[in-house]
Design a protein around this motif. Structure first.
Motif, PDB file in Angstrom:
ATOM      1  N   TYR A  77       0.825  -1.216   0.000  1.00 55.32           N
ATOM      2  CA  TYR A  77       0.000   0.000   0.000  1.00 55.32           C
ATOM      3  C   TYR A  77       0.853   1.256   0.000  1.00 55.32           C
ATOM      4  N   SER A  78       2.072   1.155   0.513  1.00 57.41           N
ATOM      5  CA  SER A  78       3.017   2.275   0.396  1.00 57.41           C
ATOM      6  C   SER A  78       3.367   2.496  -1.070  1.00 57.41           C
ATOM      7  N   TYR A  79       3.594   1.378  -1.801  1.00 56.72           N
ATOM      8  CA  TYR A  79       3.884   1.455  -3.245  1.00 56.72           C
ATOM      9  C   TYR A  79       2.692   2.065  -3.997  1.00 56.72           C
ATOM     10  N   LYS A  80       1.460   1.751  -3.554  1.00 55.46           N
ATOM     11  CA  LYS A  80       0.249   2.271  -4.211  1.00 55.46           C
ATOM     12  C   LYS A  80      -0.128   3.667  -3.694  1.00 55.46           C
ATOM     13  N   ASN A  81       0.694   4.195  -2.752  1.00 60.40           N
ATOM     14  CA  ASN A  81       0.468   5.538  -2.178  1.00 60.40           C
ATOM     15  C   ASN A  81      -0.846   5.623  -1.404  1.00 60.40           C
ATOM     16  N   ASP A  82      -1.269   4.484  -0.855  1.00 58.28           N
ATOM     17  CA  ASP A  82      -2.453   4.468   0.016  1.00 58.28           C
ATOM     18  C   ASP A  82      -1.930   4.567   1.444  1.00 58.28           C
ATOM     19  N   THR A  83      -1.719   5.796   1.929  1.00 60.65           N
ATOM     20  CA  THR A  83      -1.028   6.029   3.209  1.00 60.65           C
ATOM     21  C   THR A  83      -1.820   5.491   4.399  1.00 60.65           C
ATOM     22  N   LYS A 111       9.193   8.803   3.080  1.00 65.88           N
ATOM     23  CA  LYS A 111       8.587   9.096   1.780  1.00 65.88           C
ATOM     24  C   LYS A 111       7.439  10.109   1.914  1.00 65.88           C
ATOM     25  N   ASN A 112       6.726  10.034   3.054  1.00 63.66           N
ATOM     26  CA  ASN A 112       5.555  10.894   3.259  1.00 63.66           C
ATOM     27  C   ASN A 112       5.880  12.129   4.111  1.00 63.66           C
ATOM     28  N   GLY A 113       7.155  12.388   4.377  1.00 63.54           N
ATOM     29  CA  GLY A 113       7.576  13.631   5.033  1.00 63.54           C
ATOM     30  C   GLY A 113       7.506  13.621   6.540  1.00 63.54           C
ATOM     31  N   ASP A 114       7.228  12.471   7.165  1.00 66.44           N
ATOM     32  CA  ASP A 114       7.186  12.394   8.634  1.00 66.44           C
ATOM     33  C   ASP A 114       8.577  11.993   9.113  1.00 66.44           C
ATOM     34  N   TYR A 115       9.511  12.969   9.100  1.00 66.43           N
ATOM     35  CA  TYR A 115      10.918  12.679   9.361  1.00 66.43           C
ATOM     36  C   TYR A 115      11.181  12.256  10.801  1.00 66.43           C
ATOM     37  N   GLU A 116      10.453  12.844  11.750  1.00 68.69           N
ATOM     38  CA  GLU A 116      10.683  12.526  13.170  1.00 68.69           C
ATOM     39  C   GLU A 116      10.377  11.049  13.444  1.00 68.69           C
ATOM     40  N   ASN A 117       9.172  10.602  13.055  1.00 73.98           N
ATOM     41  CA  ASN A 117       8.817   9.189  13.280  1.00 73.98           C
ATOM     42  C   ASN A 117       9.645   8.241  12.409  1.00 73.98           C
ATOM     43  N   ALA A 118      10.030   8.725  11.229  1.00 72.72           N
ATOM     44  CA  ALA A 118      10.905   7.916  10.373  1.00 72.72           C
ATOM     45  C   ALA A 118      12.225   7.666  11.107  1.00 72.72           C
ATOM     46  N   TYR A 119      12.798   8.716  11.726  1.00 73.52           N
ATOM     47  CA  TYR A 119      14.050   8.567  12.447  1.00 73.52           C
ATOM     48  C   TYR A 119      13.881   7.603  13.622  1.00 73.52           C
ATOM     49  N   LYS A 120      12.769   7.739  14.374  1.00 78.23           N
ATOM     50  CA  LYS A 120      12.524   6.868  15.540  1.00 78.23           C
ATOM     51  C   LYS A 120      12.488   5.387  15.107  1.00 78.23           C
ATOM     52  N   ASN A 121      11.744   5.115  14.040  1.00 75.22           N
ATOM     53  CA  ASN A 121      11.648   3.726  13.576  1.00 75.22           C
ATOM     54  C   ASN A 121      12.986   3.214  13.045  1.00 75.22           C
ATOM     55  N   LEU A 122      13.761   4.113  12.426  1.00 74.86           N
ATOM     56  CA  LEU A 122      15.086   3.708  11.954  1.00 74.86           C
ATOM     57  C   LEU A 122      15.989   3.398  13.131  1.00 74.86           C
ATOM     58  N   ALA A 123      15.883   4.180  14.210  1.00 71.42           N
ATOM     59  CA  ALA A 123      16.693   3.933  15.421  1.00 71.42           C
ATOM     60  C   ALA A 123      16.305   2.588  16.040  1.00 71.42           C
ATOM     61  N   LEU A 124      14.990   2.302  16.092  1.00 69.91           N
ATOM     62  CA  LEU A 124      14.545   1.014  16.629  1.00 69.91           C
ATOM     63  C   LEU A 124      15.060  -0.148  15.762  1.00 69.91           C
ATOM     64  N   TYR A 125      15.042   0.086  14.422  1.00 68.31           N
ATOM     65  CA  TYR A 125      15.574  -0.952  13.511  1.00 68.31           C
ATOM     66  C   TYR A 125      17.043  -1.218  13.807  1.00 68.31           C
ATOM     67  N   ASN A 126      17.827  -0.123  14.020  1.00 69.24           N
ATOM     68  CA  ASN A 126      19.255  -0.273  14.281  1.00 69.24           C
ATOM     69  C   ASN A 126      19.496  -0.998  15.600  1.00 69.24           C
ATOM     70  N   ASP A 127      18.709  -0.636  16.652  1.00 66.30           N
ATOM     71  CA  ASP A 127      18.863  -1.303  17.955  1.00 66.30           C
ATOM     72  C   ASP A 127      18.602  -2.804  17.831  1.00 66.30           C
ATOM     73  N   LEU A 128      17.511  -3.143  17.162  1.00 60.69           N
ATOM     74  CA  LEU A 128      17.177  -4.567  16.989  1.00 60.69           C
ATOM     75  C   LEU A 128      18.242  -5.294  16.158  1.00 60.69           C
ATOM     76  N   THR A 129      18.764  -4.583  15.150  1.00 60.11           N
ATOM     77  CA  THR A 129      19.789  -5.195  14.305  1.00 60.11           C
ATOM     78  C   THR A 129      21.053  -5.466  15.107  1.00 60.11           C
ATOM     79  N   ILE A 130      21.424  -4.544  15.971  1.00 60.82           N
ATOM     80  CA  ILE A 130      22.613  -4.744  16.811  1.00 60.82           C
ATOM     81  C   ILE A 130      22.419  -5.944  17.729  1.00 60.82           C
ATOM     82  N   LYS A 131      21.222  -6.034  18.345  1.00 65.07           N
ATOM     83  CA  LYS A 131      20.937  -7.165  19.228  1.00 65.07           C
ATOM     84  C   LYS A 131      21.021  -8.503  18.459  1.00 65.07           C
ATOM     85  N   LEU A 132      20.425  -8.491  17.283  1.00 67.79           N
ATOM     86  CA  LEU A 132      20.452  -9.723  16.467  1.00 67.79           C
ATOM     87  C   LEU A 132      21.867 -10.077  16.057  1.00 67.79           C
ATOM     88  N   ASN A 133      22.680  -9.038  15.740  1.00 63.85           N
ATOM     89  CA  ASN A 133      24.076  -9.294  15.366  1.00 63.85           C
ATOM     90  C   ASN A 133      24.876  -9.829  16.543  1.00 63.85           C
TER      91      ASN A 133
END
Length: 575
Positions: free
Chosen positions: A204-210, A246-268
């Motif tokens: 739905y992100s690809y179809k721009n159905d936010t 992609k939709n301009g919500d940079y603050e929440n985008a950064y938060k989710n990216l930080a959570l992704y990095n934390d989880l990736t470090i734990k998994l590594n």
């Protein structure tokens, strides 16, 4: 030695040579090895990779000794799965491939499904070779469809969808996603629910159905936090961050990216810990492997000696068998050849006797014909002529013309004429006096009438003469063929053509009659063809008959010429 006894001896020799070299060593039962492999698989699922690897290697050794492709493939799959869980992807990849080689020799579609799916995972998630990964996923899907494993079909289609979406080919992945959405509730697994919501969010992100995309991403993250699918949760945060960015919500985008990095470090870190454990496990495995190699070397040495001994025995037996078969074959060939020669000899003698009989009959007929003709002409006809002369002298001297005398003279003249005609039929005067070609021309003229016309064509001088016997035989052969045309062909026109070529007389007789099937020689029996063939064979010549129904008949004869040795006097005096 009778054939059956030879076969029995050969079978006994083969049985003797086929004694297995492993008879002295007791192999474990298949049931025991299967149980060992099952235990190794359960240990892997429980996370006890060290014991699972040692037990699976042990099971593999026995499976190879049993030459059981199904067990070998299953054990390689377990070994590969252990290394997969320990993040040793190259080792996992190697053993999955080994397992697939053996699985493809079996009918175990369940195992083929697992191995293809696992290889697809490594190609897509570790090697990033998506085309190859998708190829193995689709192979896996074929087998899961074949065995009607609905849960596995849903799981494999989820992997294919993820692979297509990961490389931006959303439309190709969409049919698979629709299938999963429809059937996941009934056949899906809780371990894939996070990934399913993430994939819907990606589409739905690809179809721009936010609105829908946000709903599915948040649902994936919620379910991931509630469950134990850390890897899928990590991917969900990463894909959600890309959507927010992609939709301009940079603050929440950064938060989710930080959570992704934390989880990736734990998994590594967990992966590093697993790899550290692998080092210790590998030491134990290497020690175990050295013991197996030692046993294997002793086993191979004994096996090698036994194989060499068996090989010698086999060679001796094979040589004996080959010699026996060779002599038997020679004897059979010699026997059959002798029988064939005897049959051919008898056949040749019978054929020669038959040919001699036919030739003697033909020669006898022609000789008798000549003798009778000569006797009628020279004796009977002469006597009738003499009687007529005496009767004429008597009537002249006595000046009488009595009715009885007149009738007697008429009877004598009629008898004389009939004798002459019969004599000429048996031996035509033209043939004796002027030769073959004059006689044949006369024959064609006599046989022509309002119903059929015989055309005569010759490129040889008409006065040419051959050996008297040769001319007589050729005349009666041609006469017989012309009679056949008159009696059987219903023709209106026939052509007789004669020429010389290389000291051979070539004769061609054609008609426009009803014809016949020249392949069916039994039909020709009543036409006297066999006798004609026998006469031509006697003259060392050849005859060819070509005919088709409603297309007329062509007879071609070629006979070596028998030339006149010296001038012969005519058989008949002039009349």
């Amino acid at each position: 030695m009778p054939y059956k006894q030879i076969v029995i001896v050969l079978i006994l020799l083969l049985n003797f040579s086929g004694i297995t070299v492993f008879a002295h060593k007791k192999l474990p039962q298949k049931k025991e090895v299967t149980q060992l492999a099952k235990e190794a698989n359960e240990l892997m699922k429980a996370g006890n990779f060290e014991k699972s690897l040692v037990k699976s290697r042990h099971a593999l050794t026995h499976a190879i000794a049993l030459k059981d492709d199904n067990l070998i493939a299953a054990t390689y799959n377990t070994i590969a799965a252990n290394f997969d869980q320990l993040s040793e992807y190259e080792k996992a990849f190697f053993y999955y491939n080994k397992g697939l080689i053996y699985a493809n020799k079996t009918n175990n579609d369940v195992l083929k499904n697992w191995l293809n799916n696992n290889l697809g995972n490594i190609y897509c998630f570790d090697k990033k070779q998506y085309e190859k990964g998708i190829y193995y996923y689709k192979k896996s899907l074929q087998y899961s469809t074949k065995i009607h494993d609905s849960a596995q079909i849903v799981f494999t289609k989820l992997n294919i969808t993820w692979a297509y979406f990961d490389i931006g080919r959303y439309e190709e992945g969409l049919p698979y996603l629709k299938y999963i959405n429809k059937h996941h509730k009934k056949h899906g697994d809780e371990s894939t629910i996070v990934a399913l919501n993430m994939l819907n969010g990606m589409y739905y992100s690809y179809k721009n159905d936010t609105q829908k995309a946000s709903f599915f991403f948040q649902n994936a993250i919620r379910l991931g936090n509630e469950g134990n699918e850390k890897s899928d949760l990590s991917y969900s945060h990463h894909e959600f961050s890309k959507f927010l960015l992609k939709n301009g919500d940079y603050e929440n985008a950064y938060k989710n990216l930080a959570l992704y990095n934390d989880l990736t470090i734990k998994l590594n870190n967990e992966e590093k810990l697993n790899k550290a454990n692998v080092a210790g496990i590998n030491l134990e495995i290497d020690e175990y492997k050295r013991e197996i190699d030692k046993i294997g070397n002793e086993y191979k040495t004994k096996e090698y000696l036994l194989i060499q001994e068996q090989s010698r025995n086999k060679k001796i037996v094979i040589v004996i068998i080959v010699l026996l078969l060779f002599f038997f074959f020679l004897f059979y060939i010699f026997s059959e050849n002798s029988k064939l020669k005897q049959k051919n000899r008898i056949k040749d003698i019978q054929s020669q006797l038959q040919q001699n009989t036919i030739n003697a009959s033909i020669n006898g007929q022609e000789l008798e014909r000549k003798k009778i003709a000569s006797f009628l002409h020279d004796n009977i006809s002469a006597l009738l002529s003499s009687a007529g002369l005496h009767l004429n002298a008597f009537t002249s001297q006595n000046h009488t013309n009595a009715e009885e005398i007149i009738k007697t003279k008429a009877i004598l003249e009629e008898a004389h004429d009939q004798i002459r005609d019969l004599s000429h039929e048996l031996m035509p005067t033209l043939l004796a006096r002027f030769g073959l070609f004059y006689a044949l021309e006369d024959l064609c003229e006599k046989n022509s009438n309002s119903v059929i016309q015989f055309n005569y064509s010759i490129v040889v001088p008409t006065k040419t003469r051959y050996n008297e016997d040769f001319e007589m035989k050729m005349y009666f052969i041609i006469m017989e063929l012309l009679n056949n045309i008159i009696k059987h062909s219903l023709a209106t026109q026939a052509n007789l053509t004669i020429q010389e070529n290389n000291k051979s007389l070539q004769i061609k007789i054609e008609d426009n009659g009803r014809g016949f099937d020249s392949d069916k020689f039994y039909i020709l029996e009543g036409f006297g063809i066999n006798q004609i063939k026998a006469r031509i064979n006697n003259l060392k010549g050849t005859i060819t008959i070509h005919s088709k129904i409603d297309s007329g008949t062509t007879v071609a004869i070629e006979v070596p010429i028998s030339y006149q040795k010296k001038t012969t006097t005519p058989v008949f005096p002039s009349q």
